[in-house]
Structures are given as C-alpha cells and as structure tokens.
Design a protein around this motif. Structure first.
Motif, PDB file in Angstrom:
ATOM      1  N   LYS A 140       2.654   0.339  -6.115  1.00 32.43           N
ATOM      2  CA  LYS A 140       1.860  -0.691  -5.453  1.00 32.43           C
ATOM      3  C   LYS A 140       2.238  -2.058  -6.033  1.00 32.43           C
ATOM      4  O   LYS A 140       2.368  -2.219  -7.239  1.00 32.43           O
ATOM      5  N   SER A 191       0.104   5.273   0.302  1.00 32.64           N
ATOM      6  CA  SER A 191      -0.971   6.236   0.544  1.00 32.64           C
ATOM      7  C   SER A 191      -0.417   7.489   1.202  1.00 32.64           C
ATOM      8  O   SER A 191       0.695   7.486   1.734  1.00 32.64           O
ATOM      9  N   LYS A 228       0.831  -1.192   0.000  1.00 32.30           N
ATOM     10  CA  LYS A 228       0.000   0.000   0.000  1.00 32.30           C
ATOM     11  C   LYS A 228       0.869   1.247   0.000  1.00 32.30           C
ATOM     12  O   LYS A 228       1.813   1.352   0.770  1.00 32.30           O
TER      13      LYS A 228
END
Length: 155
Positions: free
Chosen positions: A62, A40, A38
């Motif tokens: 990713k 983010s 991930k």
C-alpha cells in the motif's frame, strides 16, 4: 434502356449499403509514475497477510510508488512502509495479449528479489485511464486460488 435502368439500380444498391466499421486496435502502453493506493482481495470475506511478488506482504505494498518506462519495458517500484523492507526494486514487463471481448491486457511482470533471483508474475490489467489503473493478480493461499485487486492512481 433496360441496361441503363439495371445499372442505375445496381449503383443505388451499392451506394446505400452501410459501411462495415473497422475496429481500431489501440496500442496499449504502460508508462509514467503510479501510486498503489489499495491492495485487497476480490473475495470480500478473506483477509490474509500474504507475500506478493516474492518480496513483501500485501500490506507493505500500500502506497508503494511504481514507475514504468514504455521505451524499454523496464521500471521500478518502491516500498515506503517503515514496518517493511523499504527501498526501490527493479522490474521489467512484457505484454502477452489483449482480450478482444473485455479489452483487458495481460502482462508478465518480472521482479528480482534481494538475492538477485528473478521470477515472472502474470497480471491482468482490468482498467487503465489517464488517472487510474487496476490490476488483478492471482495467488494461492492454502491451495485455494484468490485474486488480489491492486488499484493505482497516477502520481
């Protein structure tokens, strides 16, 4: 007799004193193979497509595979997204410090772009265990500071 009594008291006090714990510094090692699960922003209200490590967009990273060799502090990462420039890239890293209070380790990650130019990036490793690792990487978007959260799983 009085001296013997004082000696006994002194020995009793010394023997009852609690030992001061010695902090053990664990040697931090970055090793093995990892999958970046991930990518983010720490700030939940932002979603931007941005270039990471002067290479590819945050979305391309990713499911990238990362390998770290602790013997010579070099490694690789491989972009696997078919909509991105796939392939393996070489990296090297060095440790800067570990914060005593938080236990976070800071490293400098050196990457090379396609032209062979290398650049350093400061990374804060905020969590590492036998199965997961988390990095915080600071970037600037429109002159505003943002932190990218990168969550890895052991591959």
């Amino acid at each position: 007799m009085k001296r013997l009594f004082l000696l006994f008291i002194a020995i009793s006090i010394v023997s009852c004193k609690t030992a001061t714990p010695i902090k053990q510094k664990t040697a931090f090692r970055l090793s093995d193979n990892w999958l970046l699960k991930k990518v983010s922003f720490v700030d939940p209200n932002i979603f931007e497509k941005t270039i990471l490590f002067n290479d590819a967009t945050n979305q391309c990273f990713k499911d990238s595979r990362w390998q770290f060799n602790p013997k010579n502090t070099i490694g690789t990462y491989a972009i696997n997204d078919l909509y991105c420039t796939i392939g393996k890239r070489e990296i090297s890293y060095r440790f800067l410090k570990t914060e005593e209070k938080t236990g976070y380790s800071h490293i400098v990650l050196k990457t090379k772009n396609k032209a062979g130019t290398s650049k350093d990036y400061r990374i804060k490793i905020t969590e590492i265990s036998s199965t997961s690792m988390q990095w915080h990487y600071v970037i600037y978007i429109k002159n505003e500071r943002h932190t990218i959260n990168m969550l890895f799983e052991k591959a």
